[in-house]
Enzyme design. Structure first.
Site, mmCIF file in Angstrom:
data_model
loop_
_atom_site.group_PDB
_atom_site.id
_atom_site.type_symbol
_atom_site.label_atom_id
_atom_site.label_comp_id
_atom_site.label_asym_id
_atom_site.label_seq_id
_atom_site.Cartn_x
_atom_site.Cartn_y
_atom_site.Cartn_z
ATOM 1 N N VAL A 8 0.875 -1.428 -0.066
ATOM 2 C CA VAL A 8 -0.085 -0.038 0.036
ATOM 3 C C VAL A 8 0.774 1.207 -0.108
ATOM 4 O O VAL A 8 0.527 2.350 -0.749
ATOM 5 C CB VAL A 8 -0.932 0.042 1.089
ATOM 6 N N GLY A 50 -10.970 -1.540 1.190
ATOM 7 C CA GLY A 50 -9.809 -1.014 0.046
ATOM 8 C C GLY A 50 -10.062 0.318 -0.508
ATOM 9 O O GLY A 50 -10.161 1.200 0.180
ATOM 10 N N ILE A 107 -12.752 1.138 -2.074
ATOM 11 C CA ILE A 107 -14.143 1.691 -2.017
ATOM 12 C C ILE A 107 -14.437 2.811 -1.007
ATOM 13 O O ILE A 107 -14.146 2.437 0.147
ATOM 14 C CB ILE A 107 -15.230 0.407 -1.745
ATOM 15 N N LYS A 126 -13.777 -5.761 9.758
ATOM 16 C CA LYS A 126 -14.439 -4.746 9.007
ATOM 17 C C LYS A 126 -15.953 -4.500 9.444
ATOM 18 O O LYS A 126 -16.345 -3.577 9.495
ATOM 19 C CB LYS A 126 -14.062 -5.254 7.417
HETATM 20 N N1 LIG Z 1 -2.421 -5.018 0.845
HETATM 21 C C1 LIG Z 1 -3.667 -4.521 0.677
HETATM 22 O O1 LIG Z 1 -4.317 -4.647 -0.410
HETATM 23 C C2 LIG Z 1 -4.439 -3.851 1.841
HETATM 24 C C3 LIG Z 1 -5.715 -3.322 1.558
HETATM 25 C C4 LIG Z 1 -6.441 -2.607 2.446
HETATM 26 C C5 LIG Z 1 -5.708 -2.444 3.731
HETATM 27 N N2 LIG Z 1 -4.403 -3.001 3.987
HETATM 28 C C6 LIG Z 1 -3.556 -2.669 5.046
HETATM 29 O O2 LIG Z 1 -2.586 -1.828 4.776
HETATM 30 C C7 LIG Z 1 -1.573 -2.070 5.665
HETATM 31 C C8 LIG Z 1 -0.295 -2.396 4.801
HETATM 32 O O3 LIG Z 1 -0.563 -3.533 4.062
HETATM 33 P P1 LIG Z 1 0.432 -3.731 3.109
HETATM 34 O O4 LIG Z 1 -0.009 -4.987 2.383
HETATM 35 O O5 LIG Z 1 1.150 -2.702 2.393
HETATM 36 O O6 LIG Z 1 1.818 -4.374 4.057
HETATM 37 P P2 LIG Z 1 3.312 -4.901 3.713
HETATM 38 O O7 LIG Z 1 3.419 -5.009 2.311
HETATM 39 O O8 LIG Z 1 3.731 -6.053 4.424
HETATM 40 O O9 LIG Z 1 4.250 -3.719 4.077
HETATM 41 C C9 LIG Z 1 4.267 -3.526 5.442
HETATM 42 C C10 LIG Z 1 5.455 -2.163 5.380
HETATM 43 O O10 LIG Z 1 5.637 -1.801 6.888
HETATM 44 C C11 LIG Z 1 6.855 -1.941 7.147
HETATM 45 N N3 LIG Z 1 7.035 -2.486 8.462
HETATM 46 C C12 LIG Z 1 6.148 -3.387 9.043
HETATM 47 N N4 LIG Z 1 6.689 -3.643 10.540
HETATM 48 C C13 LIG Z 1 7.443 -2.716 10.492
HETATM 49 C C14 LIG Z 1 8.333 -2.418 11.651
HETATM 50 N N5 LIG Z 1 7.772 -3.084 12.754
HETATM 51 N N6 LIG Z 1 9.110 -1.413 11.758
HETATM 52 C C15 LIG Z 1 9.525 -0.687 10.707
HETATM 53 N N7 LIG Z 1 8.646 -0.884 9.519
HETATM 54 C C16 LIG Z 1 8.017 -1.939 9.360
HETATM 55 C C17 LIG Z 1 7.491 -2.899 5.956
HETATM 56 O O11 LIG Z 1 9.053 -2.690 5.810
HETATM 57 P P3 LIG Z 1 9.885 -3.578 4.968
HETATM 58 O O12 LIG Z 1 9.430 -3.307 3.493
HETATM 59 O O13 LIG Z 1 11.344 -3.107 5.360
HETATM 60 O O14 LIG Z 1 9.666 -5.154 5.248
HETATM 61 C C18 LIG Z 1 6.719 -2.422 4.698
HETATM 62 O O15 LIG Z 1 7.305 -1.456 4.236
HETATM 63 C C19 LIG Z 1 -2.077 -3.158 6.627
HETATM 64 O O16 LIG Z 1 -2.740 -2.624 7.829
HETATM 65 C C20 LIG Z 1 -3.014 -3.814 5.726
HETATM 66 O O17 LIG Z 1 -4.072 -4.513 6.468
HETATM 67 C C21 LIG Z 1 -3.628 -3.410 2.890
#
Ligand SMILES: NC(=O)c1ccc[n+]([C@@H]2O[C@H](COP(=O)([O-])OP(=O)(O)OC[C@H]3O[C@@H](n4cnc5c(N)ncnc54)[C@H](OP(=O)(O)O)[C@@H]3O)[C@@H](O)[C@H]2O)c1
Length: 429
Positions: free
Chosen positions: A15, A134, A136, A205
């Site tokens: 994201v 997401g 929406i 949700k």
């Molecule tokens: N993916 C989706 O489609 C989606 C949709 C709706 C909502 N969300 C929500 O959006 C949020 C992010 O999702 P995502 O899919 O983007 O997750 P992701 O791809 O796993 O990315 C997480 C990011 O946070 C960093 N991170 C995690 N823990 C950390 C820590 N303790 N210290 C420092 N950095 C940390 C990671 O660093 P590194 O890159 O170095 O590992 C990475 O850059 C979540 O809450 C998820 O539920 C996601």
């Protein structure tokens, strides 16, 4: 345009990268719409040495304090996920007078009230549009555009993984295990799919939607949760035969004086219902209000750019506020304390599939068990022989859940009943 609003990102994975990309690619328009250029000053990641698309010219840090304590940063955008330390970082950012935007449904569902209380105490905003559905738009429409309504019901397909799996089971006749494997290979399901297939993701949700819809806090532990792990091809086929599709729904319903109920479970949904044609990874949220009537919001419930679209909207709203020296008039909307209507008191029609001894008189004993429990049957189909049993499918009239449970208890005690294979709620349009 001289004004610049600096933001800090906590996390830049799927994201976060999408947000940086949207802010870059649409930056000129966003600046005009917001009244200031939005600049990403710093991004928190775990691994600062990893090569990241779209972030080549952005400063990375592995120290959250450099963002939540930076006096130049006005908006902190939390996109790291999980409860901790995301919650603490957001609280600290608000204590420091920063507005916070998040996409994190886990933290909003479980600790949203503490975050909203902190926002109010500090005179800042806490926004979470991307936490449900997401891309929406649903939180802002509920809190603002539909605020003149009394919301009586929400039904949502809010988990793309399970919707993809149920769609594939319906269209290809695949069984649960095969379709889960395919979803994992396509990247739609996690290696550990429990949160999706057991309904917890949808429950988070549902808790958020229920809280906003009923202006009354719905804690996650009040949400009853049933996933899709027990759905068999036979259920999918009977659904088709009877004019339904099976969907996993997040449901929030107002039962008047009995209170409100929020739950997640699969349903037999009439093919004519607007949600029935929402397939694959798409999400949709169907809302019933006493002024608008029925409304439905449809789109991509996840993914880098769709989710970034919602996060960016929150950033732009906040930037507009900063430019005009105000902050949002809509904070926590949970001003009510509604009772929670227990699941047993809720009403529905049910589909029940049983394996029974294949002998004369069994159907009568089954019908008697339903009758003794106050459950009247709309239809009964005794269709096929399964191994050495007969399969009976019954669809009930609308009954209270507790009566259905009573019937299930009696049926389970009958020597002629081998097993109750499925009990699934039926929703008409
Ligand atoms: N993916 C989706 O489609 C989606 C949709 C709706 C909502 N969300 C929500 O959006 C949020 C992010 O999702 P995502 O899919 O983007 O997750 P992701 O791809 O796993 O990315 C997480 C990011 O946070 C960093 N991170 C995690 N823990 C950390 C820590 N303790 N210290 C420092 N950095 C940390 C990671 O660093 P590194 O890159 O170095 O590992 C990475 O850059 C979540 O809450 C998820 O539920 C996601």
């Amino acid at each position: 345009m001289s004004k610049v609003i600096k933001i800090g990102l906590l996390g830049s994975g799927t994201v976060g990268t999408g947000v940086v990309r949207v802010l870059k690619e649409n930056g000129a328009d966003i600046a005009k719409k917001a009244g200031a250029a939005v600049v990403v000053k710093k991004v928190l990641v775990r691994d600062v040495n990893k090569k990241r698309p779209y972030l080549e010219d952005v400063e990375l840090t592995d120290n959250a304090q450099e963002i939540v304590n930076d006096p130049e940063i006005d908006i902190v955008v939390e996109l790291m996920g999980g409860l901790h330390p995301a919650f603490e970082y957001m609280m600290e950012a608000m204590k420091n007078g920063k507005h916070v935007v998040t996409a994190n449904k886990d933290v909003v569902a479980q600790m949203g009230h503490e975050l909203l209380d902190m926002a109010e105490a500090k005179g800042v905003d806490f926004r979470f549009e991307a936490s449900v559905g997401g891309g929406i738009p649903i939180i802002t429409p509920l809190k603002e555009c539909l605020t003149g309504n009394r919301i009586t019901e929400i039904m949502g397909i809010v988990n793309g993984t399970t919707n993809y799996m149920l769609t594939q089971m319906t269209e290809k006749g695949s069984d649960y295990a095969a379709v889960l494997k395919e979803a994992q290979e396509k990247g739609y399901a996690e290696a550990n799919p429990a949160a999706d297939v057991e309904g917890l993701d949808a429950a988070r949700k549902a808790a958020i939607l229920g809280s906003i819809a009923f202006n009354s806090r719905v804690s996650l532990d009040k949400v009853s949760v049933e996933g899709i792990t027990h759905i068999e091809p036979a259920d999918i086929n009977y659904a088709k035969e009877l004019g339904y599709v099976i969907k996993l729904l997040a449901v929030a319903k107002d039962y008047g004086d009995k209170g409100v109920n929020v739950r997640v479970h699969p349903v037999f949904l009439a093919k004519t219902h607007p949600l029935a044609s929402v397939n694959d990874v798409f999400n949709a949220i169907f809302i019933r209000g006493n002024a608008i009537g029925d409304a439905m919001f449809y789109g991509r419930g996840a993914g880098s750019l769709p989710t970034a679209s919602a996060v960016t909207a929150d950033i732009v709203s906040e930037t507009r506020n900063l430019v005009s020296g105000t902050h949002s008039m809509v904070g926590c909307t949970c001003y009510n304390h509604r009772n929670f209507c227990p699941l047993e008191e809720t009403e529905s029609s049910y589909y029940v599939r049983l394996h029974v001894d294949d002998e004369p008189g069994v159907l009568g004993r089954i019908a008697t068990a339903f009758g003794e429990s106050g459950v009247s049957l709309k239809s009964v189909i005794q269709t096929r022989k399964v191994e050495n049993h007969a399969e009976i499918v019954a669809v009930t009239h609308v009954v209270q859940h507790k009566h259905l449970q009573m019937a299930a208890d009696i049926l389970n005690g009958l020597s002629v009943v081998n097993s109750i294979r499925s009990v699934i709620r039926v929703e008409q349009d």
